[in-house]
Design an enzyme around this catalytic site. Structure first.
Site: not given
Ligand SMILES: NC(=O)c1ccc[n+]([C@@H]2O[C@H](COP(=O)([O-])OP(=O)(O)OC[C@H]3O[C@@H](n4cnc5c(N)ncnc54)[C@H](O)[C@@H]3O)[C@@H](O)[C@H]2O)c1
Length: 251
Positions: A143, A156
Site C-alpha cells: 500500500s 497496517y
Molecule cells: N482499498 C484501498 O483503498 C487499499 C489501498 C491500498 C492497499 N490496499 C490493499 O489492497 C488489498 C485488497 O484490499 P481491498 O481493498 O480489495 O479490500 P477488501 O476488504 O475488499 O478485500 C480483502 C479481502 O481479503 C479477505 N481476507 C481478510 N482476511 C483474510 C484472511 N485471514 N484469510 C483470507 N482472506 C482474508 C477478506 O475477506 C476480503 O475478501 C489489501 O492487501 C489491502 O491492504 C487497499
C-alpha cells in the site's frame, strides 16, 4: 484478451471474495487462466459460481494459518496440476490507533494476516514453483501506507512495509528459478476496505482534491497493472515496488 501467454496458466489469488482480489480473478479468467480463489469469507463460493464451470476453484482459507496456506496450494495443484501465478493480496485494515494507544492484541491481529499471511503464502507458493521447475510470477499487495508513514498507521502501515521487504527478499532469492516477484502499492481504491473511511470523510472530491487523479481507483484499474506484472510482457521486471495511486504519493 491482452496477454496471450497467460492462456492456460493457473493462478492463486488471495483475498479473492472482494475488492481488488475479485477484480484480479475476473481479469485473469478473461485472459484464459484457471484460478484458485482463496478467501476467509464464504462469499468466495458465490463469486466463483459466476464464472464458466471449472474456471474458478473457490477455497476457504485463513491466510494467517500455516496449514491453511499449504492447503490452498495443495488443493490448487490437486485440481489444476500446477501453480504458475500468485496474487498474494489478502489483508485487513484493523484499528487505526496512535502508536502509544495501540493494544498489542490488535497489532498482532493485523500482522498475523497482513505480514505472516503474506510470508506464508510466498513460502508455500515458492516451494511449489521451485518444485515444478518452470518459473513463475508473483505479485504481493502492499500500500502507499507501506511507503509513507501516517499517523495511526501503527499496525497496517508497518505490516505493509514488511510486505515490501518480503517481496524484495523473495525476488533476490528466486530469480535463479525463473520466478519474478513484485509488489504493488495502491493508493485509495473503491472497495469495501475503503468504504468506512469514505463514509466518515463524506465529501470524496474534497478528500482527493490535491491528488493528480482526484478520485479513488476502480479496482479494475489496479487489476490491469497486476495482470501486466503477472504476464510475460513484464519479463524483465522483478524485485520492483510499484505505486498504482493516481499520483497520491506526490502530495
Ligand atoms: N482499498 C484501498 O483503498 C487499499 C489501498 C491500498 C492497499 N490496499 C490493499 O489492497 C488489498 C485488497 O484490499 P481491498 O481493498 O480489495 O479490500 P477488501 O476488504 O475488499 O478485500 C480483502 C479481502 O481479503 C479477505 N481476507 C481478510 N482476511 C483474510 C484472511 N485471514 N484469510 C483470507 N482472506 C482474508 C477478506 O475477506 C476480503 O475478501 C489489501 O492487501 C489491502 O491492504 C487497499
Amino acid at each position: 484478451m491482452a496477454y496471450a501467454d497467460l492462456r492456460c496458466k493457473t493462478a492463486i489469488v488471495t483475498g479473492a471474495a472482494s475488492g481488488l482480489g475479485a477484480a484480479v480473478v475476473r481479469r485473469l479468467v478473461e485472459e484464459g487462466c484457471t484460478v484458485a480463489a482463496v478467501d476467509i469469507q464464504d462469499k468466495v463460493k458465490t463469486m466463483a459460481a459466476g464464472f464458466d464451470q471449472g474456471a474458478v476453484l473457490p477455497l476457504i482459507a485463513d491466510v494467517g494459518d500455516e496449514n491453511a496456506c499449504e492447503g490452498y496450494v495443495a488443493a490448487t495443484v490437486a485440481r489444476f496440476g500446477k501453480v504458475d501465478l500468485f496474487f498474494n493480496n489478502a489483508a485487513l485494515i484493523g484499528r487505526r490507533e496512535l502508536l502509544v494507544d495501540m493494544p498489542v492484541d490488535e497489532f498482532d491481529r493485523v500482522h498475523r494476516v497482513n505480514t505472516r499471511g503474506v510470508f506464508l503464502g510466498l513460502r508455500a507458493v515458492l516451494r511449489q514453483m521451485i518444485k515444478q521447475g518452470t518459473g513463475g510470477a508473483i505479485v504481493s499487495t502492499s500500500s502507499v501506507g507501506g511507503l509513507k508513514s501516517s499517523e495511526r498507521g501503527t499496525a497496517y502501515g508497518s505490516a505493509k512495509r514488511a510486505v515490501i521487504a518480503l517481496g524484495a527478499t523473495a525476488a533476490l532469492e528466486n530469480g535463479k528459478y525463473g520466478i519474478r516477484v513484485n509488489t504493488i502499492c495502491p493508493g485509495a481504491m473503491d472497495t469495501p476496505m475503503l468504504a468506512p473511511a469514505l463514509n466518515t470523510t463524506g465529501d470524496v472530491s474534497n478528500m482527493f482534491k490535491h491528488v493528480p487523479i482526484p478520485r479513488p481507483a476502480n479496482p479494475a484499474e489496479v487489476a490491469a497493472f497486476v495482470t501486466y506484472l503477472l504476464s510475460g510482457q513484464a519479463s524483465f521486471q522483478t524485485g520492483g515496488t510499484y505505486t498504482v495511486d493516481g499520483g497520491l504519493m506526490l502530495v
